[in-house]
Design an enzyme around this catalytic site. Structure first.
Site, PDB file in Angstrom:
ATOM      1  N   HIS A 316      -4.467   8.027  -1.251  1.00 12.99           N
ATOM      2  CA  HIS A 316      -3.660   6.801  -1.254  1.00 12.99           C
ATOM      3  C   HIS A 316      -2.237   7.228  -1.619  1.00 12.99           C
ATOM      4  O   HIS A 316      -2.045   8.002  -2.558  1.00 12.99           O
ATOM      5  CB  HIS A 316      -4.230   5.833  -2.298  1.00 12.99           C
ATOM      6  CG  HIS A 316      -3.709   4.444  -2.203  1.00 12.99           C
ATOM      7  ND1 HIS A 316      -2.392   4.125  -2.410  1.00 12.99           N
ATOM      8  CD2 HIS A 316      -4.341   3.272  -1.941  1.00 12.99           C
ATOM      9  CE1 HIS A 316      -2.236   2.809  -2.270  1.00 12.99           C
ATOM     10  NE2 HIS A 316      -3.407   2.273  -1.982  1.00 12.99           N
ATOM     11  N   ARG A 339       3.437  -3.079  -0.969  1.00 16.25           N
ATOM     12  CA  ARG A 339       4.198  -2.714   0.243  1.00 16.25           C
ATOM     13  C   ARG A 339       4.011  -3.786   1.309  1.00 16.25           C
ATOM     14  O   ARG A 339       4.936  -4.136   2.035  1.00 16.25           O
ATOM     15  CB  ARG A 339       3.726  -1.357   0.770  1.00 16.25           C
ATOM     16  CG  ARG A 339       4.320  -0.190   0.006  1.00 16.25           C
ATOM     17  CD  ARG A 339       3.743   1.130   0.481  1.00 16.25           C
ATOM     18  NE  ARG A 339       2.411   1.368  -0.054  1.00 16.25           N
ATOM     19  CZ  ARG A 339       1.389   1.852   0.613  1.00 16.25           C
ATOM     20  NH1 ARG A 339       1.534   2.156   1.894  1.00 16.25           N
ATOM     21  NH2 ARG A 339       0.217   2.050   0.045  1.00 16.25           N
TER      22      ARG A 339
HETATM   23  C1  SIN Z   1      -7.988  -0.380  -0.608  1.00 16.89           C
HETATM   24  O1  SIN Z   1      -8.296   0.714  -1.061  1.00 16.89           O
HETATM   25  O2  SIN Z   1      -8.561  -0.888   0.351  1.00 16.89           O
HETATM   26  C2  SIN Z   1      -6.845  -1.156  -1.182  1.00 16.89           C
HETATM   27  C3  SIN Z   1      -6.309  -0.479  -2.369  1.00 16.89           C
HETATM   28  C4  SIN Z   1      -4.973  -1.001  -2.709  1.00 16.89           C
HETATM   29  O3  SIN Z   1      -4.902  -2.021  -3.392  1.00 16.89           O
HETATM   30  O4  SIN Z   1      -3.979  -0.401  -2.320  1.00 16.89           O
END
Ligand code: SIN
Ligand code: FAD
Length: 547
Positions: A316, A339
């Site tokens: 991430h 974002r």
């Molecule tokens: C996700 O992992 O699907 C979302 C995580 C986030 O809140 O960025």
């Protein structure tokens, strides 16, 4: 042949036979639907419970749907002291399309979820070396995921979860990630609601056992018939009035439990020195959003399950670097919705990427920048900036991050000149006067520089925090099919489901390919958890009938 005989044969074949056939089919359908509804209530004293392993969202969804389908009982075994797993931390929301909460008037009816998911799966799906049977298996899983997404949202909303706010996350062509309007993040809202409903509606048939670690799947002639699990109890022997001096002994007990098994133990993003080091040793130096805990994949393998895509680990792009403990391995996530609602990423005051590209692409761009060594971790120095519009849209999250010291507020006039200039140029992009050099076309609820005409208002407050790429999700896991059956065959080979065993959630592999879209993990937990629970309930009832 007489004329009368010929006429009666014609009458028989044209009129009577089809009518009889129709009546026959209706009768069979009526009998079998009678069978189905009565099966749902036909638990016998010898019907075993459905065993669910792991109390995250996939496990809770499976437990709920097993009980709805008439399972005599559900035993939910959870290793941790509390239920929720990584699911309870979910921050951006759950995907669904088309739903009543999406703004179809503004964005059009959402028919592109399947396409976006297929595109995001990358080379695992599209490389020319991928066999047709493998491609079709992966696409089938994606069809189930996206095709049942709207009903997954309805299911949760009907239980009482607020999912009325929708944001557009990276790699999505439309806003389709649902969360609530209040302060409770979506993971916590969904988990607590499901747990409460299980307790309220099914108290007599549902048991959650925490501190219960499943250590083995019991198999008989290649069929899974139950689990072995262990619990640990601590006993303190009081020999003195000084509590600290009393001896505490721990006893570990191994138990066996028989019944169809739904395996929902989550991924291995938190298994830093185990599975992560085995499959992606190059990522060992990155921080993680996941609870530190071992993966349970080897238990499935020992029962014959195949694993797939284990090297596909999602980084991430935005884990918060806490100024108070920059070297912490487990970090808070800067939710992607920040974002989605308008936030931008800067390095040395300049943008460098379309912030709403897939995570894979955004992380790649960040990781091309120079890295730093901090507390034994490899990290980057990227700033996330939220204008007043984005901060307001994500107010619940922003309030928490400000309180934790992960974001700070500052006035535009107090920013360094490069950053001010960047915001000025970006505002012109949002106003539609110039094209974004990085290709961003969705701006969330950014409003800085829109009302004032030519540029950011000097006294407006923005929120800023440092972020870094972070290990977040494991796309790989057990090979399974659209009925959530765990397979003993490689993906693309003739399917060999392991009788008595189903799986759902992050433990499974093959849906997301190279990259999972934000919001699709909670979705897979609900979609495949519900399928798995229902299948396992039917199996328990069938076993009960056999005595
Ligand atoms: C996700 O992992 O699907 C979302 C995580 C986030 O809140 O960025
Ligand atoms: P988990 O929720 O992790 O549950 C697995 C459970 O199994 C755990 O409680 C574990 O203790 C238990 N367990 C493991 N082994 C055993 C064993 N041997 N015996 C008994 N119990 C065992 N996804 C989204 O779609 N949207 C989001 O907004 C989002 N935000 C996220 C934010 C954060 C910070 C994180 C970390 C993840 C986020 N994700 C999000 C990803 C998503 O939350 C997870 O991938 C998903 O919830 C996994 O659910 P699960 O039920 O498969 O596993």
């Amino acid at each position: 042949m007489t004329r009368r005989r010929i006429l009666s044969i014609v009458f028989l074949s044209i009129v009577l036979i089809p009518i009889t056939a129709i009546l026959y089919h209706r009768l069979v359908a009526a009998i079998s639907s009678l069978g189905k509804s009565s099966i749902a209530h036909m638990a016998t004293p010898s019907s075993p419970p459905v065993i669910v392993v792991g109390a995250g969202l996939a496990g809770l969804s499976a437990a709920y749907s097993a009980l709805q389908a008439g399972a005599p009982a559900v035993r939910l075994l959870e290793r941790a002291p509390k239920p929720g797993g990584n699911s309870i931390k979910a921050s951006s929301g759950i995907n669904g399309a088309p739903t009543r909460f999406q703004n179809a008037a503004k964005h059009g009816v959402d028919e592109s979820f399947w396409d976006d998911t297929v595109r995001s799966a990358g080379t695992r799906l599209h490389a020319s070396s991928v066999a047709e049977a493998v491609r079709s298996h992966r696409q089938g899983l994606i069809s189930t995921l996206t095709g049942r997404s709207a009903s997954a949202i309805d299911f949760l909303v009907d239980l009482g979860v607020d999912l009325s706010v929708v944001a557009q996350l990276g790699g999505h062509s439309k806003p389709r990630t649902h969360r609530g309007a209040g302060k409770t993040p979506p993971g916590a809202a969904i988990i607590t609601t499901l747990l409460n409903k299980l307790k309220e509606q099914h108290a007599d048939r549902f048991e959650l056992l925490t501190g219960a670690e499943v250590t083995k799947l019991i198999t008989e002639e290649e069929r899974v018939t139950g689990v072995e699990y262990r619990t640990t109890t601590a006993t303190t022997t009081t020999t003195t009035t000084d509590a600290a001096a009393n001896a505490t002994t721990t006893t570990t007990t191994t138990h066996t439990l028989h019944g169809p098994v739904v395996f929902t133990t989550g991924g291995f993003g938190g298994d830093t020195h185990g599975l992560l080091a085995k499959y992606r040793p190059d990522l060992a130096g990155l921080p993680s959003t996941n609870d530190p805990r071992p993966g349970a994949h080897s238990l499935l393998s020992a029962a014959g399950a195949r694993l797939v895509d284990m090297e596909s680990v999602q980084i991430h792009p935005t884990g918060f670097v806490d100024p108070a403990s920059p070297g912490a391995r487990v970090k808070f996530l800067a939710a992607e919705l920040l974002r989605g609602e308008g936030g931008v990423l800067l390095h040395k005051g300049k943008r460098f990427v379309n912030e709403l590209e897939t995570r894979e692409r955004v992380s790649e761009e960040v990781m091309k920048l120079p890295s730093l060594e901090e507390g034994g971790l490899r990290q980057w120095d990227v700033q996330m900036v939220l204008d007043p519009g984005a901060a307001e849209a994500a107010a619940g999250h922003v309030g928490f991050y400000l309180w934790k010291g992960l974001l700070r507020k500052t006035k535009v006039k107090d920013l360094d000149e490069t950053t001010r200039q960047t915001l000025l140029e970006y505002a012109a992009v949002v106003r539609g006067e110039t094209k974004d050099p990085f290709g961003r076309v969705a701006f969330g609820r950014w409003k800085l520089g829109l009302e004032g005409g030519t540029g950011p208002e000097e006294d407006a407050e923005v929120c800023i925090g440092r972020v870094t790429p972070i290990v977040h999700f494991t796309m790989g896991g057990a090979v399974f099919n659209e009925r959530a059956q765990v397979l003993a065959s490689e993906m693309g080979d003739e399917e060999k489901p392991i009788p008595g065993l189903w799986a759902a959630g992050e433990i499974t592999g093959g849906i997301h390919g190279d990259n999972r879209l934000g919001g699709s993990s909670l979705l897979e937990c609900v979609v495949f958890g519900r399928i798995a629970g229902e299948q396992a309930a039917n199996a328990a009832l069938e076993r009960g009938k056999l005595g």
